[in-house]
Design a protein around this motif. Sequence first.
Motif, PDB file in Angstrom:
ATOM      1  N   TRP A 250       0.847  -1.164  -0.218  1.00 25.88           N
ATOM      2  CA  TRP A 250       0.342   0.080   0.087  1.00 25.88           C
ATOM      3  C   TRP A 250       0.482   1.040   0.193  1.00 25.88           C
ATOM      4  O   TRP A 250       0.495   2.329   0.024  1.00 25.88           O
ATOM      5  CB  TRP A 250      -1.072  -0.064   1.470  1.00 25.88           C
ATOM      6  N   ASP A 377     -15.450   2.314   8.703  1.00 26.56           N
ATOM      7  CA  ASP A 377     -14.740   1.240   8.269  1.00 26.56           C
ATOM      8  C   ASP A 377     -14.655  -0.362   8.504  1.00 26.56           C
ATOM      9  O   ASP A 377     -14.459  -1.762   7.799  1.00 26.56           O
ATOM     10  CB  ASP A 377     -13.540   1.364   8.295  1.00 26.56           C
ATOM     11  N   MET A 394     -12.010   6.169 -10.032  1.00 25.98           N
ATOM     12  CA  MET A 394     -11.295   5.062 -11.044  1.00 25.98           C
ATOM     13  C   MET A 394     -11.880   4.888 -12.650  1.00 25.98           C
ATOM     14  O   MET A 394     -11.514   4.990 -13.677  1.00 25.98           O
ATOM     15  CB  MET A 394     -10.484   3.782 -10.574  1.00 25.98           C
ATOM     16  N   ARG A 451     -16.705  -8.862  -0.489  1.00 20.30           N
ATOM     17  CA  ARG A 451     -16.337  -8.379  -2.161  1.00 20.30           C
ATOM     18  C   ARG A 451     -15.782  -9.939  -2.586  1.00 20.30           C
ATOM     19  O   ARG A 451     -15.751 -10.887  -1.340  1.00 20.30           O
ATOM     20  CB  ARG A 451     -15.333  -7.415  -2.307  1.00 20.30           C
TER      21      ARG A 451
HETATM   22  C1  HEM Z   1     -10.412  11.678  -0.194  1.00 22.36           C
HETATM   23  C2  HEM Z   1      -9.665  10.652  -0.967  1.00 22.36           C
HETATM   24  C3  HEM Z   1      -9.882   8.927  -0.407  1.00 22.36           C
HETATM   25  C4  HEM Z   1      -9.361   8.691   0.818  1.00 22.36           C
HETATM   26  C5  HEM Z   1      -9.952   9.332   1.849  1.00 22.36           C
HETATM   27  C6  HEM Z   1      -9.812   7.096   0.101  1.00 22.36           C
HETATM   28  C7  HEM Z   1     -10.142   6.143   1.187  1.00 22.36           C
HETATM   29  C8  HEM Z   1      -9.610   5.024   0.851  1.00 22.36           C
HETATM   30  C9  HEM Z   1     -10.330   3.695   1.886  1.00 22.36           C
HETATM   31  C10 HEM Z   1      -9.999   4.119   3.856  1.00 22.36           C
HETATM   32  C11 HEM Z   1     -10.042   2.441   2.033  1.00 22.36           C
HETATM   33  C12 HEM Z   1     -10.117   1.267   2.199  1.00 22.36           C
HETATM   34  C13 HEM Z   1     -11.145   0.545   2.003  1.00 22.36           C
HETATM   35  C14 HEM Z   1     -11.346  -0.798   3.240  1.00 22.36           C
HETATM   36  O1  HEM Z   1     -10.286  -1.287   2.226  1.00 22.36           O
HETATM   37  O2  HEM Z   1     -11.462  -1.597   4.401  1.00 22.36           O
HETATM   38  C15 HEM Z   1     -10.424   3.326   0.222  1.00 22.36           C
HETATM   39  C16 HEM Z   1      -9.879   2.151  -1.076  1.00 22.36           C
HETATM   40  C17 HEM Z   1      -9.553   2.061  -2.292  1.00 22.36           C
HETATM   41  N1  HEM Z   1      -9.169   3.456  -2.737  1.00 22.36           N
HETATM   42 FE1  HEM Z   1     -10.539   5.633  -1.923  1.00 22.36          FE
HETATM   43  N2  HEM Z   1      -9.653   6.796  -1.130  1.00 22.36           N
HETATM   44  C18 HEM Z   1      -9.518   8.060  -1.757  1.00 22.36           C
HETATM   45  C19 HEM Z   1      -9.851   7.531  -2.787  1.00 22.36           C
HETATM   46  C20 HEM Z   1      -9.544   7.468  -3.473  1.00 22.36           C
HETATM   47  C21 HEM Z   1      -8.510   7.460  -5.365  1.00 22.36           C
HETATM   48  C22 HEM Z   1      -8.774   9.091  -5.677  1.00 22.36           C
HETATM   49  C23 HEM Z   1      -8.672   6.328  -5.554  1.00 22.36           C
HETATM   50  C24 HEM Z   1      -8.400   5.703  -6.999  1.00 22.36           C
HETATM   51  C25 HEM Z   1      -8.322   6.462  -8.324  1.00 22.36           C
HETATM   52  C26 HEM Z   1      -8.869   5.370  -5.152  1.00 22.36           C
HETATM   53  C27 HEM Z   1      -9.150   3.630  -5.402  1.00 22.36           C
HETATM   54  C28 HEM Z   1      -8.997   3.078  -3.648  1.00 22.36           C
HETATM   55  C29 HEM Z   1      -9.084   1.376  -4.403  1.00 22.36           C
HETATM   56  C30 HEM Z   1      -8.557   1.254  -5.454  1.00 22.36           C
HETATM   57  C31 HEM Z   1      -8.791   0.978  -2.980  1.00 22.36           C
HETATM   58  C32 HEM Z   1      -9.424  -0.944  -2.619  1.00 22.36           C
HETATM   59  C33 HEM Z   1      -7.880  -1.699  -2.404  1.00 22.36           C
HETATM   60  C34 HEM Z   1      -9.196  -2.684  -2.288  1.00 22.36           C
HETATM   61  O3  HEM Z   1      -8.242  -3.158  -1.197  1.00 22.36           O
HETATM   62  O4  HEM Z   1      -8.817  -3.472  -3.115  1.00 22.36           O
HETATM   63  N3  HEM Z   1      -9.030   5.748  -3.696  1.00 22.36           N
HETATM   64  N4  HEM Z   1     -10.037   4.585  -0.555  1.00 22.36           N
END
Ligand code: HEM
Lengths: 564, 225
Positions: A250, A377, A394, A451
Amino acid sequence: MIEENVSLPRIHYLNSHYGWKSWLFTTDHKRIGLLYMISITLMFFLGGFFALLIRLELLTPQADMFNADTYNKFFTLHGVILIFFFLVPSIPGTLGNFLIPLMIGAKDVAFPKLNLLSWYIFVIGSLFTLWVVAVGGIDTGWTFYTPYSTTFANTHVIAATLGVFFTGFSSILTGLNFIVTIHKMRAPGLTWFRLPLFIWSLYATSIIQVLATPVLGITMVLIAVERFAKVGIFDPALGGDPVLFQHMFWFYSHPAVYIMILPSLGVVSELISAFTWKRVFGYKFVAISSLMIAIFSFIVWGHHMYVSSMSIYAGMLFSILSYLVAVPSAVKVFNWTATLYKGSVSYDTPMLYALGFIGLFTIGGLTGLFLASMGLDRHLHDTYFVIAHFHLIMVGGAVMGYFGGLHYWWPKMFGRMYPEWWGRLSALIVFVGFNLSFFPQFIIGYLGMPRRYHVYAPEFQVLNVMSTAGSSILGVGYLLPLVYLIWSLRYGKVAANPWKAKGLEWETASPPPPENFLEQPIVTEEAYNYPTRPAHSPRHAGKLTGGLAQPAGATGKGREAEVV
Amino acid sequence: MSNAHSPVAHHFYTVEQQKDSATIGMWLFLATEILLFGALFTAYAVYRYRFPDAFMVASSRMDWKMGGLNTLFLIISSVTMVFAVSSAEKGRRGGLLGFLAATGFFGTLFLVVKYFEYMHHYHDRDVPGLNFHWTGAPELANGAQMFFFLYFFMTGLHALHMLVGLGLLIWIFITAYQGKYSPEYYNPVEMFGLYWHFVDLVWIFLFPLLYLLGAHLPPGGGGHH
Ligand code: HEM
Ligand SMILES: [Cu+2]
């Protein structure tokens, strides 16, 4: 769109050299951009195909078409291909390569041969991945979590990690090239705060590519070695720590989500300006916010690991930092909105994508904040809520930005317009299909559907059917541009700058000559120097008078004087 | 392509622009290298914290004299590299060739010593995944294996960088022999110098962390045989 009477230039980068060698050994950034475009398009549809298979299986609660193992392979291949082989290289590789030198008035990127090399390395990585697809797949999830990936999986993990290693290497070289290019190749007079916002966003992206990707690279090698040698640093039998893997993964992969979204944020800034015919409101804030995002992106990775034995204090820290990263993102959204205010907005295809982007990116970002709060979360982790969150950003965000940019610069790249009606139609189809696919997933996730399972509780079926229906519509929305864009290469209406947009890239012919500008441009004004005209938009005036009006200072005389 | 008379490539306007570009590019590349090795140093820190005793005892199985000798070789090679760059800057081709050769010589010596060290460890059955066999205190076995895994991985990656460096050095040597460099244009020599110093620097960190950690214990202390 304004009608214009133009003809194609006699010599341009597409017809200056002939034969397959002139493509495979080219060092012209524009041609390399097209090489990337072709390769990632293939990967896009391959990854999309796996998505369709996933959605088909999820039509019913039981296993109908695939067993658990096959299903695991499908979602893994879907993720690996679309993240590492499509979205990460998408905008930088295609639009970035094509446009950076044009936008900064250079003949090429700083290291043209390295640029070609990075494409070849990308191809090698892709071949590894295609090989994995051909010989039976991989089932670890795109996250390659240990010890499953190192010890228990009996699929083709080594080849897949090496594929990711290679494409990562290619990504590093692209980022490095762009940073040097933006520093050293700008035309005289093009100061930092005169740069288009697209350049700022790619600069920020490149910083992440250069500084985060090496960690992913070495982590992939460590997995491959551990599988091969049956011993390694993540092996719990040795006292090794699988959570260390998650940290290393990560440390790259959170910043990587910004590798995927930042370029799109840049594209949208360009689109908003061009289709409101206005300077972007708060230019400096938007520019700097890209850098802030890049910096913050490095210190929030722990929000993926709240439930991986993280201490509550570390969790609180990561949580607060994750909230902070939303600030610069929100700065952009607010500034775009302010730009729209009293602009002469026109709703051509690229603008439709940009508007779709703003809405979906906002919701995606806000749900990111939900996930960033530890208590929530705990409930939402590894559910469809997370799936919906990141697909909104995305796909609803990054991919829409890419499509918007592709349409906007299509006439620049090929000198021909795509059919506008079809463009708007498919933008609409994409928007509808997308929302139908992913909004239900927020709900199912919130209700507790995890998931990565091919079976689920029967009460979730209605929402799942909606989602699958939406994906089919989305698929149509993606296939249409494939058809009409290819069609337009030959039959599209000849166009040079149909948007009457500002920016150095529009100052030269479309398609551009091999070295971009016949003479070195000299820049005397800031980006987006649109005339202030609250009452009468020259665009609209142009439409009324049959489209030949040339707004002063945009193209034609007023501008030529500045280009020496 | 640069034309035969000018060392400035077609897409640059001036020598300075080209030189600055190369320099920034090289430093960025070195930054990626820092992160590449940085991940491994992090892993080292995590496991040394977790297995302090095992790491110390395992480290006493290293031959710090060989490691010290190698450190010396690399430092000398870095010095000769500095002279090579300054010869290029002053347009002294003979000096450039001589100092490049010396750099290559000491670099090669390093790899030769490393080879003997690896062979030694192989015979002592220290190689995880191949023949690791721990006869010391059983509670230290896991940590010791972790140490040796990191040792081979990190020094192996470093040695790979040395090999790449020697390959580049041969190329620089040949082009220098052909007279490609002049006080106006010696970019590649200088950039290669940066790379070479960087690889040396990595070793300067590896040496104490891997060799000196247990140097105060009797050789092989608590170890096997
Ligand atoms: C304000 C900005 C963002 C915050 C605060 C945020 C927060 C989070 C958090 C806390 C998770 C984990 C959730 C979990 O697994 O329980 C997550 C997962 C994810 N986020 Fe975001 N995110 C943000 C922006 C983005 C952006 C810009 C992208 C992609 C362009 C993104 C892509 C992802 C992906 C791919 C995962 C899942 C990963 C996985 O476990 O396969 N996030 N996000
Ligand atoms: Cu994240």
